[in-house]
Design an enzyme around this catalytic site. Structure first.
Site, mmCIF file in Angstrom:
data_model
loop_
_atom_site.group_PDB
_atom_site.id
_atom_site.type_symbol
_atom_site.label_atom_id
_atom_site.label_comp_id
_atom_site.label_asym_id
_atom_site.label_seq_id
_atom_site.Cartn_x
_atom_site.Cartn_y
_atom_site.Cartn_z
ATOM 1 N N TYR A 153 -12.178 -1.941 -3.794
ATOM 2 C CA TYR A 153 -12.703 -2.153 -2.443
ATOM 3 C C TYR A 153 -14.232 -2.107 -2.399
ATOM 4 C CZ TYR A 153 -8.258 -2.222 0.175
ATOM 5 O OH TYR A 153 -7.045 -2.565 0.707
ATOM 6 N N ASN A 208 -1.818 0.013 6.885
ATOM 7 C CA ASN A 208 -1.291 -1.255 7.390
ATOM 8 C C ASN A 208 -0.429 -2.002 6.361
ATOM 9 O OD1 ASN A 208 -3.356 -2.083 5.768
ATOM 10 N ND2 ASN A 208 -4.568 -3.062 7.366
ATOM 11 N N GLU A 239 -9.626 -10.086 -7.683
ATOM 12 C CA GLU A 239 -8.587 -9.069 -7.473
ATOM 13 C C GLU A 239 -7.431 -9.209 -8.470
ATOM 14 O OE1 GLU A 239 -7.607 -9.317 -3.314
ATOM 15 O OE2 GLU A 239 -9.569 -8.529 -2.720
ATOM 16 N N LYS A 298 0.835 -1.204 0.000
ATOM 17 C CA LYS A 298 0.000 0.000 0.000
ATOM 18 C C LYS A 298 0.875 1.261 0.000
ATOM 19 C CE LYS A 298 -3.872 -2.315 2.361
ATOM 20 N NZ LYS A 298 -4.852 -2.247 3.492
ATOM 21 N N HIS A 358 -1.917 -5.451 1.497
ATOM 22 C CA HIS A 358 -3.213 -6.086 1.273
ATOM 23 C C HIS A 358 -2.959 -7.509 0.793
ATOM 24 C CE1 HIS A 358 -7.124 -7.094 -0.416
ATOM 25 N NE2 HIS A 358 -6.442 -7.577 -1.430
HETATM 26 P P1 ATP Z 1 -6.872 -6.057 3.241
HETATM 27 O O1 ATP Z 1 -8.228 -6.330 2.615
HETATM 28 O O2 ATP Z 1 -6.339 -4.675 2.913
HETATM 29 O O3 ATP Z 1 -5.884 -7.145 2.984
HETATM 30 P P2 ATP Z 1 -7.885 -7.024 5.711
HETATM 31 O O4 ATP Z 1 -8.504 -8.103 4.895
HETATM 32 O O5 ATP Z 1 -6.995 -7.418 6.850
HETATM 33 O O6 ATP Z 1 -7.039 -6.051 4.803
HETATM 34 P P3 ATP Z 1 -10.430 -5.677 5.645
HETATM 35 O O7 ATP Z 1 -11.430 -5.899 6.711
HETATM 36 O O8 ATP Z 1 -10.627 -6.323 4.309
HETATM 37 O O9 ATP Z 1 -8.997 -6.059 6.254
HETATM 38 O O10 ATP Z 1 -10.291 -4.120 5.455
HETATM 39 C C1 ATP Z 1 -9.666 -3.582 4.299
HETATM 40 C C2 ATP Z 1 -8.777 -2.440 4.703
HETATM 41 O O11 ATP Z 1 -9.599 -1.380 5.178
HETATM 42 C C3 ATP Z 1 -7.818 -2.729 5.864
HETATM 43 O O12 ATP Z 1 -6.650 -3.368 5.471
HETATM 44 C C4 ATP Z 1 -7.544 -1.335 6.369
HETATM 45 O O13 ATP Z 1 -6.614 -0.649 5.508
HETATM 46 C C5 ATP Z 1 -8.913 -0.691 6.212
HETATM 47 N N1 ATP Z 1 -9.700 -0.831 7.450
HETATM 48 C C6 ATP Z 1 -10.269 -1.958 7.933
HETATM 49 N N2 ATP Z 1 -10.926 -1.735 9.075
HETATM 50 C C7 ATP Z 1 -10.781 -0.409 9.315
HETATM 51 C C8 ATP Z 1 -11.222 0.469 10.351
HETATM 52 N N3 ATP Z 1 -11.972 0.024 11.358
HETATM 53 N N4 ATP Z 1 -10.874 1.766 10.252
HETATM 54 C C9 ATP Z 1 -10.134 2.235 9.226
HETATM 55 N N5 ATP Z 1 -9.677 1.458 8.212
HETATM 56 C C10 ATP Z 1 -9.993 0.161 8.267
HETATM 57 MG MG MG Z 2 -9.678 -7.716 3.148
#
Ligand code: ATP
Ligand code: MG
Length: 139
Positions: free
Chosen positions: A49, A112, A126, A9, A115
């Site tokens: 997303y 974070n 994706e 990211k 992804h």
């Molecule tokens: P990713 O899909 O990016 O691999 P993930 O599967 O661990 O991460 P998801 O629940 O799919 O998490 O959320 C997608 C992304 O949205 C997260 O990686 C983070 O960048 C953001 N995100 C998730 N939860 C929150 C939150 N509560 N507040 C802000 N941003 C969030």
């Molecule tokens: Mg995810």
């Protein structure tokens, strides 16, 4: 053999950890089958997303994902979806296991670093969002 989509990211690129992230994949025996650096438009980030479009953080997340270049990769290997998720660590870095990418480099729940697709169906969507068949190496 399984495939997954990985993204470093904008915060990961800005922190100069592209090499560190790729080194962890390679050390784990994961193969890179495709890779490119791009900067998403807002519309492209919203499309990627789309599953999160009703979530309160959707606007912020799609702004963040367009804020700088990202590195997009197709990873390949046995059980690579789960292996990559394990290397990444929990979404919230504060809950991530020691030695995971997010524990080591993430600074907040949104920024974070990486992804990774979470299931075969999302991986297929994706990968197709970023790469056509000709851009993915066959072994
Ligand atoms: P990713 O899909 O990016 O691999 P993930 O599967 O661990 O991460 P998801 O629940 O799919 O998490 O959320 C997608 C992304 O949205 C997260 O990686 C983070 O960048 C953001 N995100 C998730 N939860 C929150 C939150 N509560 N507040 C802000 N941003 C969030
Ligand atoms: Mg995810």
């Amino acid at each position: 053999m399984e495939r997954t989509l990985s993204i470093i990211k904008p915060d990961g690129v800005a922190k100069n950890v592209i090499g560190e992230v790729i080194k962890r994949f390679e050390t784990a025996g994961i193969k890179i089958a495709a890779m490119k650096m791009i900067q998403l438009t807002k519309v492209q980030a919203q499309g990627f997303y789309a599953v999160h479009k009703e979530r309160p953080f959707f606007g912020s997340l799609t702004d963040f994902m367009t804020s700088g270049p990202i590195v997009v990769m197709v990873l390949e290997g046995e059980d690579v979806i789960a292996k990559n998720r394990k290397l990444m660590g929990a979404t919230n870095f504060e809950e991530a296991e020691e030695g995971t990418i997010r524990k080591d480099y993430a600074t907040d729940i949104e920024k974070n670093v990486v992804h990774g697709s979470d299931a075969p169906e999302t991986a297929a969507f994706e990968i197709g969002y970023f790469f056509n068949d000709l851009e993915i190496q066959k072994r």
